[in-house]
Design an enzyme around this catalytic site. Structure first.
Site: not given
Length: 232
Positions: A189-191
């Site tokens: 999970g990240s960006r």
């Protein structure tokens, strides 16, 4: 043989960075199953999810130096003019920033949005806020890459999220890149933020799903301006 080829086409390979995690989940499943049999099946489901998380599918990337493709699988969470992070040395003027948020079900292998050469890699420690928050781009742990392209330098920033605790970078300074080439991976999970110089027009809308290496997110040299989208 046709059946075997069909199976091969359906099964997506697992990135080598995921091997220890998949093996660890499977061993834990065996141990838990020895203690209480139903726990084995729960562990097996988690093992399959882990393999799915670290999947590394092939992508068909358009080879056009006037196009920027998505560096990540996920949802477009922001399209705006923002001053790039200071460590990238891209100046103090606002640049077009397109943000892609990856949840725990998205493929987390990151790819180069354009053809070029890496001129700078800058890692910065930070917090682990929800990557969807705008302030995460300034406060969270991140790794920034600057790529020299036909249209000038662009920035690609890997940002850790609430669950993510490890940013991996597969490339080095002065290394040439093709559009769609694998540049890194962020666990759980990240960006990703991509900063584009003057002349780039967005080709995506907030809320749109993007596919790494395939979805065109911006275009250079077009007089059409930003794309307007509607939900239907």
């Amino acid at each position: 043989m046709s059946l075997l080829n069909s199976v091969r086409n359906v099964i997506v390979p697992v990135h080598k960075e995921g091997y220890p995690f998949v093996a660890g989940f499977f061993v834990a499943s065996l141990v838990l199953g020895w203690i209480f049999k139903p726990l084995f099946w729960i562990g097996l489901i988690l093992t399959l999810w882990c393999a799915y998380f670290f999947r590394d599918p092939e992508r068909m990337t358009p080879q056009d130096d006037d196009l920027a493709v998505s560096p990540a699988d996920g949802r477009v969470s922001g399209v705006q003019m923002v001053t790039p992070p200071a460590e990238l040395n891209l100046g103090s003027l606002p640049m077009l920033r397109i943000s892609i948020f990856m949840n725990v079900f998205d493929c987390h292998v990151n790819r180069s949005p354009m053809r070029g050469r890496i001129t700078n890699i800058a890692y910065r420690q930070g917090s682990f806020l929800n990557a969807e928050l705008d302030k995460a781009s300034e406060q969270n742990e991140r790794n920034g890459l600057v790529i020299e392209t036909k249209h000038g330098e662009i920035g690609v920033v890997q940002i850790a999220g609430l669950v993510a605790r490890r940013i991996l970078c597969f490339v080095n300074p002065n290394e040439p890149l093709d559009a769609g080439e694998r540049i890194g991976l962020i666990r759980f999970g990240s960006r990703l933020d991509i900063f584009l110089p003057e002349g780039a027009s967005s080709r995506v809308a907030i809320g749109q799903r993007a596919i790494a290496g395939e979805t065109v997110i911006a275009e250079f040299g077009s007089a059409k301006g930003p794309t307007v989208s509607r939900r239907s």
